[in-house]
Design an enzyme around this catalytic site. Structure first.
Site, PDB file in Angstrom:
ATOM      1  N   ASN A  36      40.356  59.981  76.649  1.00  0.00           N
ATOM      2  CA  ASN A  36      39.778  59.430  75.426  1.00  0.00           C
ATOM      3  C   ASN A  36      39.470  57.950  75.636  1.00  0.00           C
ATOM      4  O   ASN A  36      39.762  57.391  76.685  1.00  0.00           O
ATOM      5  CB  ASN A  36      40.715  59.668  74.231  1.00  0.00           C
ATOM      6  CG  ASN A  36      42.066  59.013  74.416  1.00  0.00           C
ATOM      7  OD1 ASN A  36      42.169  57.800  74.447  1.00  0.00           O
ATOM      8  ND2 ASN A  36      43.099  59.833  74.581  1.00  0.00           N
ATOM      9  N   ARG A  37      38.895  57.323  74.647  1.00  0.00           N
ATOM     10  CA  ARG A  37      38.367  55.961  74.802  1.00  0.00           C
ATOM     11  C   ARG A  37      39.379  54.856  74.538  1.00  0.00           C
ATOM     12  O   ARG A  37      39.011  53.690  74.477  1.00  0.00           O
ATOM     13  CB  ARG A  37      37.170  55.761  73.861  1.00  0.00           C
ATOM     14  CG  ARG A  37      35.987  56.638  74.178  1.00  0.00           C
ATOM     15  CD  ARG A  37      34.803  56.288  73.287  1.00  0.00           C
ATOM     16  NE  ARG A  37      33.756  57.276  73.401  1.00  0.00           N
ATOM     17  CZ  ARG A  37      32.863  57.312  74.396  1.00  0.00           C
ATOM     18  NH1 ARG A  37      32.896  56.393  75.346  1.00  0.00           N
ATOM     19  NH2 ARG A  37      31.941  58.257  74.429  1.00  0.00           N
TER      20      ARG A  37
END
Ligand code: C5P
Length: 219
Positions: A30-31
């Site tokens: 994920n970011r």
């Protein structure tokens, strides 16, 4: 650490995102950049705490004078959190833990077969902070990065995960960004912290956490 409101306290902070392997070279991630969690760990240290920072992979350098534990997967994060929390006073669960992981990790790199697509089967990861619901001696702070219905979702997570405080933020506006606006909730009160750098936000948030922790100790 000789002074400050968290002197003598052990604070565990989790940061960054987990990586869930698909095969030896690929993962689901994920970011999350880790910025907020690292800033929280540094600030807790500056307030006098003994700090353990448990982090997924990030591009950041660990803050000095904190115990740093590097993890990759949600299952590793869970083991590290459980170990660190045996002697902790406060857990700040800021990491973006993957809710799902591939059901199997392929032992070799997955190859294309003609024009066919690929279906990955995922299983749920354990809820790391939710599993600590029975630890009523530990002050637990969770995060809710939401894309919609922020407060409704945050309130439901507060309950479901047995947290003392939850920190809601707009995932789209803040993940991987240098600035963040936060809304801190418990069962009763709502505190809004305006959009500011993650370093400033970490300081403001820790002030709220310390105040609530002290109230909780007094009850
Ligand atoms: O359910 P959701 O992932 O949105 O909840 C976010 C909060 O729960 C964060 O504090 C996150 O660190 C924590 N969490 C966890 N274990 C998971 C997923 C999220 O502890 N498997």
């Amino acid at each position: 650490r000789h002074s400050g409101p968290l002197r003598g306290r052990h604070v565990v902070v989790t940061a960054g995102g987990t990586r869930e392997p698909i095969d030896p070279v690929r993962y689901l991630g994920n970011r999350s950049s880790g910025q907020m969690g690292y800033a929280l760990a540094a600030r807790a240290r500056d307030l006098g705490a003994t700090v353990t920072l448990i982090s997924g992979p990030t591009a950041l350098r660990p803050p000095r004078a904190v115990t740093f534990v590097a993890v990759e997967t949600a299952l590793e994060m869970r083991a590290a959190v459980q170990a660190a929390c045996t002697h902790a006073d406060i857990l700040i669960m800021n990491a973006a833990v993957a809710d799902f992981r591939p059901a199997q990790v392929a032992p070799e790199k997955i190859k294309k077969h003609g024009e066919e697509g690929l279906t990955l089967q995922l299983v749920q990861n354990p809820d790391v902070v939710g599993e600590l619901a029975a630890r009523t001696d530990l002050f637990k702070v969770g995060f809710a990065a939401e894309t919609h219905d922020m407060l409704v979702n945050a309130r439901s997570k507060l309950q479901r995960k047995g947290l003392h405080l939850i920190v809601a933020n707009d995932a789209i506006a803040s993940i991987g960004q240098p600035d963040i606006a936060l809304i801190v909730l418990d069962g009763e009160q709502v505190v809004e912290l305006p959009r500011q750098s993650k370093t400033e936000a970490a300081a403001a948030l820790l002030d709220v956490i310390v105040a609530r922790f002290e109230q909780w100790l007094a009850t």
